[in-house]
Design a protein around this motif. Sequence first.
Motif, PDB file in Angstrom:
ATOM      1  N   TYR A 142       0.713  -1.084  -0.009  1.00 45.70           N
ATOM      2  CA  TYR A 142      -0.048  -0.023   0.115  1.00 45.70           C
ATOM      3  C   TYR A 142       0.809   1.354   0.053  1.00 45.70           C
ATOM      4  O   TYR A 142       1.897   1.500   0.532  1.00 45.70           O
ATOM      5  CB  TYR A 142      -0.898   0.247   1.420  1.00 45.70           C
ATOM      6  N   CYS A 143       0.342   2.193  -0.766  1.00 45.02           N
ATOM      7  CA  CYS A 143       1.116   3.661  -0.630  1.00 45.02           C
ATOM      8  C   CYS A 143      -0.188   4.569  -0.924  1.00 45.02           C
ATOM      9  O   CYS A 143      -0.978   4.702  -1.709  1.00 45.02           O
ATOM     10  CB  CYS A 143       2.069   3.840  -1.733  1.00 45.02           C
ATOM     11  N   GLY A 144      -0.157   5.844   0.090  1.00 45.04           N
ATOM     12  CA  GLY A 144      -0.978   6.860  -0.057  1.00 45.04           C
ATOM     13  C   GLY A 144      -0.333   7.776  -0.320  1.00 45.04           C
ATOM     14  O   GLY A 144       0.817   8.276  -0.207  1.00 45.04           O
ATOM     15  N   ILE A 145      -0.987   8.664  -1.522  1.00 47.80           N
ATOM     16  CA  ILE A 145      -0.004   9.903  -2.280  1.00 47.80           C
ATOM     17  C   ILE A 145      -1.019  11.002  -2.273  1.00 47.80           C
ATOM     18  O   ILE A 145      -2.400  10.922  -2.205  1.00 47.80           O
ATOM     19  CB  ILE A 145       0.444   9.336  -3.739  1.00 47.80           C
ATOM     20  N   ASP A 146      -0.574  12.092  -2.661  1.00 44.29           N
ATOM     21  CA  ASP A 146      -1.395  13.352  -2.674  1.00 44.29           C
ATOM     22  C   ASP A 146      -0.517  14.192  -3.805  1.00 44.29           C
ATOM     23  O   ASP A 146      -0.325  15.394  -3.636  1.00 44.29           O
ATOM     24  CB  ASP A 146      -1.603  14.030  -1.565  1.00 44.29           C
ATOM     25  N   PRO A 147      -0.629  13.656  -5.003  1.00 48.84           N
ATOM     26  CA  PRO A 147      -0.088  14.474  -6.043  1.00 48.84           C
ATOM     27  C   PRO A 147      -0.656  15.701  -6.487  1.00 48.84           C
ATOM     28  O   PRO A 147      -1.893  15.990  -6.125  1.00 48.84           O
ATOM     29  CB  PRO A 147      -0.070  13.389  -7.269  1.00 48.84           C
ATOM     30  N   ASP A 148       0.148  16.650  -7.120  1.00 49.92           N
ATOM     31  CA  ASP A 148      -0.293  18.283  -7.381  1.00 49.92           C
ATOM     32  C   ASP A 148      -1.682  17.557  -8.724  1.00 49.92           C
ATOM     33  O   ASP A 148      -2.495  18.713  -8.570  1.00 49.92           O
ATOM     34  CB  ASP A 148       0.767  18.873  -8.273  1.00 49.92           C
ATOM     35  N   PHE A 149      -1.340  16.981  -9.176  1.00 52.84           N
ATOM     36  CA  PHE A 149      -2.313  16.635 -10.506  1.00 52.84           C
ATOM     37  C   PHE A 149      -2.965  15.069 -10.562  1.00 52.84           C
ATOM     38  O   PHE A 149      -2.401  14.466  -9.662  1.00 52.84           O
ATOM     39  CB  PHE A 149      -1.510  16.928 -11.772  1.00 52.84           C
ATOM     40  N   ASN A 150      -3.818  14.936 -11.427  1.00 53.87           N
ATOM     41  CA  ASN A 150      -4.425  13.822 -11.101  1.00 53.87           C
ATOM     42  C   ASN A 150      -3.778  12.512 -12.118  1.00 53.87           C
ATOM     43  O   ASN A 150      -4.174  12.451 -13.105  1.00 53.87           O
ATOM     44  CB  ASN A 150      -5.998  13.708 -11.697  1.00 53.87           C
ATOM     45  N   VAL A 151      -2.702  12.154 -11.427  1.00 52.02           N
ATOM     46  CA  VAL A 151      -1.923  11.340 -12.278  1.00 52.02           C
ATOM     47  C   VAL A 151      -2.174   9.738 -12.206  1.00 52.02           C
ATOM     48  O   VAL A 151      -1.414   8.970 -12.710  1.00 52.02           O
ATOM     49  CB  VAL A 151      -0.440  11.482 -12.016  1.00 52.02           C
ATOM     50  N   LEU A 152      -3.030   9.256 -11.446  1.00 52.47           N
ATOM     51  CA  LEU A 152      -3.431   7.962 -11.116  1.00 52.47           C
ATOM     52  C   LEU A 152      -3.628   7.086 -12.620  1.00 52.47           C
ATOM     53  O   LEU A 152      -3.111   6.206 -12.647  1.00 52.47           O
ATOM     54  CB  LEU A 152      -4.331   7.621 -10.288  1.00 52.47           C
ATOM     55  N   PRO A 153      -4.290   7.655 -13.503  1.00 54.56           N
ATOM     56  CA  PRO A 153      -4.492   6.968 -14.837  1.00 54.56           C
ATOM     57  C   PRO A 153      -3.429   6.878 -15.616  1.00 54.56           C
ATOM     58  O   PRO A 153      -3.167   5.988 -16.405  1.00 54.56           O
ATOM     59  CB  PRO A 153      -5.654   8.268 -15.390  1.00 54.56           C
ATOM     60  N   LEU A 154      -2.414   7.758 -15.147  1.00 56.94           N
ATOM     61  CA  LEU A 154      -1.337   7.674 -16.272  1.00 56.94           C
ATOM     62  C   LEU A 154      -0.104   6.768 -15.752  1.00 56.94           C
ATOM     63  O   LEU A 154       0.587   6.274 -16.151  1.00 56.94           O
ATOM     64  CB  LEU A 154      -0.289   9.082 -16.285  1.00 56.94           C
ATOM     65  N   ILE A 155      -0.143   6.502 -14.307  1.00 58.57           N
ATOM     66  CA  ILE A 155       1.144   5.652 -13.732  1.00 58.57           C
ATOM     67  C   ILE A 155       0.331   4.291 -13.472  1.00 58.57           C
ATOM     68  O   ILE A 155       1.253   3.347 -13.239  1.00 58.57           O
ATOM     69  CB  ILE A 155       1.225   6.224 -12.095  1.00 58.57           C
ATOM     70  N   MET A 156      -0.731   3.895 -13.802  1.00 59.94           N
ATOM     71  CA  MET A 156      -1.417   2.645 -13.715  1.00 59.94           C
ATOM     72  C   MET A 156      -0.542   1.592 -14.586  1.00 59.94           C
ATOM     73  O   MET A 156      -0.252   0.645 -13.817  1.00 59.94           O
ATOM     74  CB  MET A 156      -2.826   2.619 -13.926  1.00 59.94           C
ATOM     75  N   GLY A 157      -0.424   1.620 -15.721  1.00 55.43           N
ATOM     76  CA  GLY A 157       0.273   0.862 -16.654  1.00 55.43           C
ATOM     77  C   GLY A 157       1.774   0.408 -15.942  1.00 55.43           C
ATOM     78  O   GLY A 157       2.224  -0.696 -16.119  1.00 55.43           O
ATOM     79  N   HIS A 158       2.476   1.609 -15.603  1.00 54.52           N
ATOM     80  CA  HIS A 158       3.786   1.451 -15.216  1.00 54.52           C
ATOM     81  C   HIS A 158       3.820   0.239 -14.023  1.00 54.52           C
ATOM     82  O   HIS A 158       4.690  -0.664 -13.799  1.00 54.52           O
ATOM     83  CB  HIS A 158       4.362   2.800 -14.450  1.00 54.52           C
ATOM     84  N   PHE A 159       3.167   0.773 -12.979  1.00 51.51           N
ATOM     85  CA  PHE A 159       3.021  -0.165 -11.786  1.00 51.51           C
ATOM     86  C   PHE A 159       2.338  -1.527 -11.901  1.00 51.51           C
ATOM     87  O   PHE A 159       2.776  -2.701 -11.272  1.00 51.51           O
ATOM     88  CB  PHE A 159       2.420   0.260 -10.623  1.00 51.51           C
ATOM     89  N   LYS A 160       1.328  -1.688 -13.071  1.00 53.49           N
ATOM     90  CA  LYS A 160       0.925  -2.952 -13.184  1.00 53.49           C
ATOM     91  C   LYS A 160       2.016  -3.780 -13.930  1.00 53.49           C
ATOM     92  O   LYS A 160       2.120  -5.031 -13.462  1.00 53.49           O
ATOM     93  CB  LYS A 160      -0.261  -2.827 -14.147  1.00 53.49           C
ATOM     94  N   ALA A 161       2.786  -3.378 -14.576  1.00 52.18           N
ATOM     95  CA  ALA A 161       3.838  -4.109 -15.277  1.00 52.18           C
ATOM     96  C   ALA A 161       5.215  -4.222 -14.247  1.00 52.18           C
ATOM     97  O   ALA A 161       5.672  -5.418 -14.322  1.00 52.18           O
ATOM     98  CB  ALA A 161       4.463  -3.240 -16.599  1.00 52.18           C
ATOM     99  N   ARG A 162       5.452  -3.297 -13.704  1.00 52.76           N
ATOM    100  CA  ARG A 162       6.659  -3.526 -12.718  1.00 52.76           C
ATOM    101  C   ARG A 162       6.319  -4.398 -11.344  1.00 52.76           C
ATOM    102  O   ARG A 162       7.372  -5.187 -10.878  1.00 52.76           O
ATOM    103  CB  ARG A 162       7.136  -2.211 -12.055  1.00 52.76           C
ATOM    104  N   TYR A 163       5.068  -4.373 -11.054  1.00 52.85           N
ATOM    105  CA  TYR A 163       4.721  -4.908  -9.703  1.00 52.85           C
ATOM    106  C   TYR A 163       3.761  -6.182 -10.255  1.00 52.85           C
ATOM    107  O   TYR A 163       2.870  -6.289  -9.506  1.00 52.85           O
ATOM    108  CB  TYR A 163       4.533  -4.211  -8.543  1.00 52.85           C
TER     109      TYR A 163
END
Length: 252
Positions: A142-163
């Motif tokens: 688990y990780c909780g984040i509070d980015p300046d912009f709504n980047v979850l849709p953009l990082i989804m593929g990266h973490f799905k592939a990496r983990y």
Amino acid sequence: MIYVFDGSLEGLLCAVFEWFERKPGQITLTTEKLYQPDAFNISFQVENDAKKADRVWKALQKKLGKGWLRRFYCCYLSEQPEALTHLFEFSCTIFQNPPGAENNYGNAHVLAVTQLAKKVEREKHRMEAFIRFQQTADGYYYCGIDPDFNVLPLIMGHFKARYADQQWIIYDLKRNYGLHYDLQDVTEIHIPPEDRHRLKKPADNLLSEPEAMYGELWRTYFKSTNIVARKNTKLHVQHVPKRYWKYLTEKH
């Protein structure tokens, strides 16, 4: 005339469709959340219509390359109040001019879309680099984040592939939604308000037994490899801004 819509990407595309359908001249675009009726301006409520939005998006696909379509989407994810107007005007510019209008950086809306998209892409890369997971007692990471912009849709593929071999949850504390990966698919999740106080920092009893040990081991390793005499705080902050230190185990 004021065009009022719900603030969604579909609603924005429908606003573009309605403008070309009605040709009302110069308009002001606003969201339902920000709209304040007054007696001197006529308003038009833009209703969401998937078919109209799809027609506009397909037309943009014919006029723009993949890179510009991504910039368009990233600009929308910036969630900046001015972004919606820039995207609306940018779309109208693309449809009203010959091919290549997107490369006219003398146009204020083309420039603004480019600059906002660049900021969102930078935030995406930083989230991918600085996110640190904690293993919970039930085996999730688990990780909780509070980015300046709504980047979850953009990082989804990266973490799905990496983990790909781990079940994980990344939760956006600012926007109150997250991503859950179950070893097969990534789905969007929402935590009830009464449970959100646990998201920022899970209690020790919710973490797996080795988690604290791993954290201390990493901090010890980081400290032992650090060369104090070569410390360059200014350069370090340039590469790792202080607002991201809260995600890094070695900073605690």
